[in-house]
Design a protein around this motif. Structure first.
Motif, PDB file in Angstrom:
ATOM      1  N   LEU A 118       0.826  -1.206   0.000  1.00  0.00           N
ATOM      2  CA  LEU A 118       0.000   0.000   0.000  1.00  0.00           C
ATOM      3  C   LEU A 118       0.866   1.264   0.000  1.00  0.00           C
ATOM      4  O   LEU A 118       1.573   1.544   0.973  1.00  0.00           O
ATOM      5  CB  LEU A 118      -0.889  -0.038   1.256  1.00  0.00           C
ATOM      6  CG  LEU A 118      -2.120   0.852   1.266  1.00  0.00           C
ATOM      7  CD1 LEU A 118      -3.034   0.569   0.092  1.00  0.00           C
ATOM      8  CD2 LEU A 118      -2.870   0.662   2.581  1.00  0.00           C
ATOM      9  N   TYR A 119       0.791   2.011  -1.105  1.00  0.00           N
ATOM     10  CA  TYR A 119       1.539   3.273  -1.238  1.00  0.00           C
ATOM     11  C   TYR A 119       2.972   3.153  -0.731  1.00  0.00           C
ATOM     12  O   TYR A 119       3.425   3.923   0.110  1.00  0.00           O
ATOM     13  CB  TYR A 119       0.801   4.432  -0.547  1.00  0.00           C
ATOM     14  CG  TYR A 119      -0.469   4.784  -1.259  1.00  0.00           C
ATOM     15  CD1 TYR A 119      -0.433   5.316  -2.533  1.00  0.00           C
ATOM     16  CD2 TYR A 119      -1.708   4.535  -0.677  1.00  0.00           C
ATOM     17  CE1 TYR A 119      -1.609   5.606  -3.232  1.00  0.00           C
ATOM     18  CE2 TYR A 119      -2.882   4.824  -1.366  1.00  0.00           C
ATOM     19  CZ  TYR A 119      -2.817   5.358  -2.640  1.00  0.00           C
ATOM     20  OH  TYR A 119      -3.975   5.641  -3.324  1.00  0.00           O
ATOM     21  N   ASP A 120       3.654   2.161  -1.272  1.00  0.00           N
ATOM     22  CA  ASP A 120       5.068   1.994  -0.940  1.00  0.00           C
ATOM     23  C   ASP A 120       5.786   1.563  -2.211  1.00  0.00           C
ATOM     24  O   ASP A 120       5.240   0.787  -2.999  1.00  0.00           O
ATOM     25  CB  ASP A 120       5.245   0.923   0.150  1.00  0.00           C
ATOM     26  CG  ASP A 120       6.698   0.827   0.558  1.00  0.00           C
ATOM     27  OD1 ASP A 120       7.117   1.607   1.435  1.00  0.00           O
ATOM     28  OD2 ASP A 120       7.439   0.003  -0.025  1.00  0.00           O
ATOM     29  N   SER A 146      -1.520  -2.531   7.826  1.00  0.00           N
ATOM     30  CA  SER A 146      -1.420  -1.192   7.239  1.00  0.00           C
ATOM     31  C   SER A 146      -2.049  -0.159   8.170  1.00  0.00           C
ATOM     32  O   SER A 146      -2.833  -0.495   9.068  1.00  0.00           O
ATOM     33  CB  SER A 146      -2.148  -1.160   5.901  1.00  0.00           C
ATOM     34  OG  SER A 146      -3.527  -1.186   6.144  1.00  0.00           O
ATOM     35  N   THR A 247      -4.360   9.616   8.564  1.00  0.00           N
ATOM     36  CA  THR A 247      -5.177   8.856   7.604  1.00  0.00           C
ATOM     37  C   THR A 247      -6.627   9.017   8.038  1.00  0.00           C
ATOM     38  O   THR A 247      -6.888   9.165   9.232  1.00  0.00           O
ATOM     39  CB  THR A 247      -4.820   7.348   7.664  1.00  0.00           C
ATOM     40  OG1 THR A 247      -3.421   7.196   7.487  1.00  0.00           O
ATOM     41  CG2 THR A 247      -5.533   6.548   6.602  1.00  0.00           C
TER      42      THR A 247
HETATM   43  C1  LIG Z   1       3.853   6.290   2.013  1.00  0.00           C
HETATM   44  S1  LIG Z   1       2.344   5.845   2.761  1.00  0.00           S
HETATM   45  C2  LIG Z   1       2.763   4.295   3.430  1.00  0.00           C
HETATM   46  C3  LIG Z   1       1.577   3.489   3.847  1.00  0.00           C
HETATM   47  C4  LIG Z   1       1.956   2.174   4.494  1.00  0.00           C
HETATM   48  N1  LIG Z   1       2.580   1.253   3.564  1.00  0.00           N
HETATM   49  C5  LIG Z   1       0.750   1.490   5.142  1.00  0.00           C
HETATM   50  O1  LIG Z   1       0.490   0.318   4.837  1.00  0.00           O
HETATM   51  O2  LIG Z   1       0.109   2.112   5.992  1.00  0.00           O
HETATM   52  C6  LIG Z   1       2.335   6.933   4.146  1.00  0.00           C
HETATM   53  C7  LIG Z   1       0.933   7.316   4.580  1.00  0.00           C
HETATM   54  O3  LIG Z   1       0.404   6.270   5.356  1.00  0.00           O
HETATM   55  C8  LIG Z   1      -0.428   6.806   6.367  1.00  0.00           C
HETATM   56  N2  LIG Z   1       0.125   6.372   7.673  1.00  0.00           N
HETATM   57  C9  LIG Z   1       1.147   5.528   7.858  1.00  0.00           C
HETATM   58  N3  LIG Z   1       1.339   5.260   9.152  1.00  0.00           N
HETATM   59  C10 LIG Z   1       0.387   5.965   9.826  1.00  0.00           C
HETATM   60  C11 LIG Z   1       0.050   6.093  11.210  1.00  0.00           C
HETATM   61  N4  LIG Z   1       0.751   5.452  12.154  1.00  0.00           N
HETATM   62  N5  LIG Z   1      -0.987   6.887  11.528  1.00  0.00           N
HETATM   63  C12 LIG Z   1      -1.702   7.532  10.590  1.00  0.00           C
HETATM   64  N6  LIG Z   1      -1.431   7.446   9.265  1.00  0.00           N
HETATM   65  C13 LIG Z   1      -0.395   6.669   8.885  1.00  0.00           C
HETATM   66  C14 LIG Z   1      -0.432   8.321   6.206  1.00  0.00           C
HETATM   67  O4  LIG Z   1      -1.552   8.665   5.406  1.00  0.00           O
HETATM   68  C15 LIG Z   1       0.855   8.558   5.457  1.00  0.00           C
HETATM   69  O5  LIG Z   1       0.783   9.739   4.699  1.00  0.00           O
END
Ligand SMILES: C[S@@+](CC[C@H](N)C(=O)[O-])C[C@H]1O[C@@H](n2cnc3c(N)ncnc32)[C@H](O)[C@@H]1O
Length: 256
Positions: A118-120, A146, A247
């Motif tokens: 997911l978005y990686d 995620s 998020t």
């Molecule tokens: C580059 S993406 C990576 C996502 C990641 N692979 C996942 O599975 O959650 C980064 C985004 O994930 C979300 N994110 C990741 N960790 C978070 C957390 N602990 N709390 C809230 N949002 C988070 C945010 O929207 C952030 O901008």
């Protein structure tokens, strides 16, 4: 043959690590850690904590490298090429790390935030390196929890409603409008609080920042009421920590 594990480590709570992830950690000789902007220190620290907790000392090496700068100003038609250039620059760095730091029979690992699916960009980067052909390796993927799963779990709600679809998208896309035919939309990577555009609509928001960490903040409710509160909490937290990761789920339509 070199082997690489791409390990999803959960979105902030060290207890979100799966048993499969722990097994892969213990099977690894070299961990590659790339630093990432403002959140770098905290996120790198979490990775080190995970290693200290789950892998016997002296059985692994950690190799740190700098992430290339990304052109964050790019927008519209320039956005995809900017991301493509950045990904290729990263592929060059990863390739050097793998070729230079991982012995022919060793196992390396990338610890990926949340779920690697997911978005990686890690999986795309590894494929790009293999296509270049200068270095070969086998790799596997360990799924992680995620931030999307963590968000809805903390709010004790589901992602979709009965027999309905859900869409996961970015703040950039949400700025172009709510998707048609979908009433449950999860938004990630939103630096601009794009939900504010929809504050006059009949929508509920389930928002979370730093989910799973001691700094976690959760807000939910009708968007008109919740949006100003989120804006205030978000600004205070960003000021205090210097970075924020948030998020949210937007839910509209009957039976909210
Ligand atoms: C580059 S993406 C990576 C996502 C990641 N692979 C996942 O599975 O959650 C980064 C985004 O994930 C979300 N994110 C990741 N960790 C978070 C957390 N602990 N709390 C809230 N949002 C988070 C945010 O929207 C952030 O901008």
């Amino acid at each position: 043959m070199r082997t690489i594990h791409v390990i999803g480590i959960g979105a902030g709570d060290p207890e979100q690590l799966t048993l499969q992830a722990v097994r892969a950690l213990r099977d690894t000789d070299v961990f590659f850690v790339l630093d990432k902007g403002e959140a770098k220190a905290d996120l790198v620290r979490l990775r080190h904590d995970i290693l200290r907790t789950h892998v016997p000392e002296g059985t692994y090496r950690v190799v740190e490298a700098r992430d290339p700068e990304r052109d964050r100003g790019a927008s519209g038609a320039a956005y995809s090429p900017a991301v493509g250039d950045w990904r290729s620059a990263r592929a060059g760095i990863y390739q050097e790390l793998i070729a230079g730091e991982l012995g022919e029979d060793e196992t390396g690992a990338f610890l990926v935030w949340g779920d690697p699916a997911l978005y990686d960009s890690t999986l795309g980067i590894l494929e790009e390196i293999l296509e270049r052909g200068a270095v070969t390796f086998a790799y596997d993927v360990v799924p992680g929890i995620s931030s999307v799963s963590a968000l809805v779990a903390r709010h004790r709600t589901g992602l979709n409603r009965v027999a309905r679809p859900v869409q996961i998208t970015t703040g950039r896309r949400l700025a172009e409008g709510l998707p048609e035919g979908v009433d449950d939309v999860v938004v990630m990577l939103d630096a601009h609080q794009t939900f504010r555009r929809y504050a006059d609509q009949d929508i509920d928001i389930y928002w979370g920042a730093y989910i799973g960490t001691p700094d976690e903040i959760l807000v939910s409710g009708p968007i008109a009421e919740a949006a100003p509160r989120i804006e205030q909490l978000r600004a205070e937290a960003r000021e205090r920590k210097g970075w924020i990761m948030d998020t949210y789920l937007l839910r509209r339509g009957p039976g909210k």
